[in-house]
Scaffold this active site. Structure first.
Site, short mmCIF file in Angstrom:
data_model
loop_
_atom_site.label_atom_id
_atom_site.label_comp_id
_atom_site.label_asym_id
_atom_site.label_seq_id
_atom_site.Cartn_x
_atom_site.Cartn_y
_atom_site.Cartn_z
N GLU A 94 6.85 -45.15 27.33
CA GLU A 94 7.63 -44.90 25.99
C GLU A 94 7.24 -43.78 25.34
O GLU A 94 6.01 -43.31 25.47
CB GLU A 94 7.55 -46.42 25.27
CG GLU A 94 8.09 -47.50 26.03
CD GLU A 94 7.88 -48.84 25.27
OE1 GLU A 94 8.84 -49.56 25.33
OE2 GLU A 94 6.79 -49.01 24.67
N CYS A 118 -8.91 -51.37 24.89
CA CYS A 118 -9.26 -51.85 23.44
C CYS A 118 -8.22 -53.05 23.34
O CYS A 118 -7.14 -53.36 23.60
CB CYS A 118 -8.42 -50.70 22.90
SG CYS A 118 -9.05 -49.15 23.16
N CYS A 121 -4.74 -53.22 21.24
CA CYS A 121 -3.63 -52.53 21.71
C CYS A 121 -2.84 -53.21 22.73
O CYS A 121 -3.33 -53.47 23.68
CB CYS A 121 -4.22 -51.19 22.29
SG CYS A 121 -3.09 -49.95 22.82
#
Ligand code: SAH
Length: 346
Positions: A94, A118, A121
């Site tokens: 994306e 992470c 995320c």
């Protein structure tokens, strides 16, 4: 499909010139084809009208031109656009166009998925599937530039490597893409308008400094205390803050380019006075500024954006020591285009 044919866009200009020399044509033909492939964005050899028909056939027999395809484009009520981009092998990444009053920024991906983990995320959940090639990174920028002209009546002005992936884990391809984006035969964009955002891979930050790159550096810090940072960004265990500090000092000594730290304040994670004190100490190492980013929830619990009061505590403490702080509002939330939301739904 075209199993044995090579992707012609994987060749450098010199390799293309050599190809033509080797088949007994002029090396200069390589420059012409290169221009068609990059600045003119040709999708087929037949588009290359100043190349003879025989040569075009020869190219057709030997090469393919791989291109990304924008599979789906979503527009947010705030003008943000998100592209779902299909790669030649069917995988999807994306990229996002973020318009403000003064600029249009492309947020591009560097990997399919991400190699880091992470906890806050959405991209991390995909794991890393593969690196993007230079042309796949370049094409995302071209697609966004086109949309910027079409929907906002102005060309793209800035690029941030803040989409999917960790750009420093795909260093060579990201650098090659940036070379093409900044080259006259490419998009001719100034490197000063490009920002690479990294979670902080010390060895690669030093390498960038050695390579004398001209773009800007942003580091996703989120905590200046090892224990806290490791709990939300587990790779910090391998690349602790002391190594990061040392790499950033090296970067600044070589480039004299100020660093941006990206920082989210979460409830009960990094909203204490000692978190602020640690950040202020970290900021004393090299000239920097802080972007406080709004958290975009990716699930229903663990991470909650801290209160306005906690964020104000950060702002006043940082400002009182002379550190520049910007508060970054999220854009494109309604289409899952905001930081950390990429790949939430696909
Ligand atoms: N891997 C690189 C670039 C991609 S992430 C990096 O870590 O910098 C781009 C930015 O979005 C980073 O600052 C990251 O910390 C931030 N981010 C990730 N998840 C987020 C979320 N859910 N809400 C807000 N920002 C997020």
């Amino acid at each position: 499909m075209t199993g044995k044919k090579k992707d012609i866009r994987a060749l450098t200009k010199d390799q293309l010139r050599l190809f033509f020399e080797e088949i007994g044509d002029k090396a200069f033909r390589g420059n012409q084809v290169y221009e068609w492939l990059w600045s003119k964005g040709a999708h087929s050899f037949d588009d290359m009208t100043n190349i003879s028909k025989t040569t075009r056939q020869l190219l057709e027999d030997n090469f393919v031109i791989n291109h990304i395809r924008v599979d789906q484009m979503q527009r947010s009520t705030d003008g943000t656009i998100k592209n779902a981009v299909r790669l030649h092998d069917g995988l999807i990444v994306e990229s996002v166009l973020i318009p403000t009053a003064t600029r249009t920024t492309a947020c591009v991906s560097s990997q399919v998925g991400c190699s880091l983990d992470c906890k806050f995320c959405a991209t991390a959940r995909l794991k890393r599937m593969r690196n993007l090639n230079p042309d796949e990174i370049y094409d995302q920028v071209v697609a966004i530039d086109r949309e910027s002209r079409l929907y906002h009546n102005r060309p793209l002005s800035n690029i941030v490597f803040m989409g999917m992936g960790e750009p420093l884990m795909n260093y060579n391809n990201v650098l090659e893409a940036i070379d093409k984006i900044t080259a006259k035969e490419g998009l001719g964009m100034s490197p000063k308008r490009i920002t690479l955002s990294t979670s902080g891979v010390p060895k690669m930050i030093k390498k960038m400094a050695d390579d004398q790159v001209k773009f800007k550096l942003a580091v996703s810090l989120h905590s200046a205390i090892d224990e806290v940072r490791t709990s939300i960004m587990p790779f910090n265990e391998t690349f602790p803050l002391l190594d990061l500090k040392e790499a950033l000092e090296y970067w600044y000594a070589k480039t004299k380019s100020r660093i941006t730290y990206e920082y989210i304040v979460w409830d009960g994670i990094n909203d204490r006075k000692e978190d602020i004190d640690a950040l202020i100490r970290f900021c004393s190492y090299v000239p920097c500024k802080i972007n406080l980013i709004e958290y975009n929830p990716i699930d229903d619990g663990e991470f909650q954006q801290a209160s306005g009061k906690a964020i104000n505590n950060y702002i006043s403490a940082l400002e009182s020591t002379g550190i520049v702080v910007n508060v970054r509002r999220s854009r494109g939330k309604d289409i899952d285009a905001a930081c950390g939301q990429l790949a939430n739904k696909s």
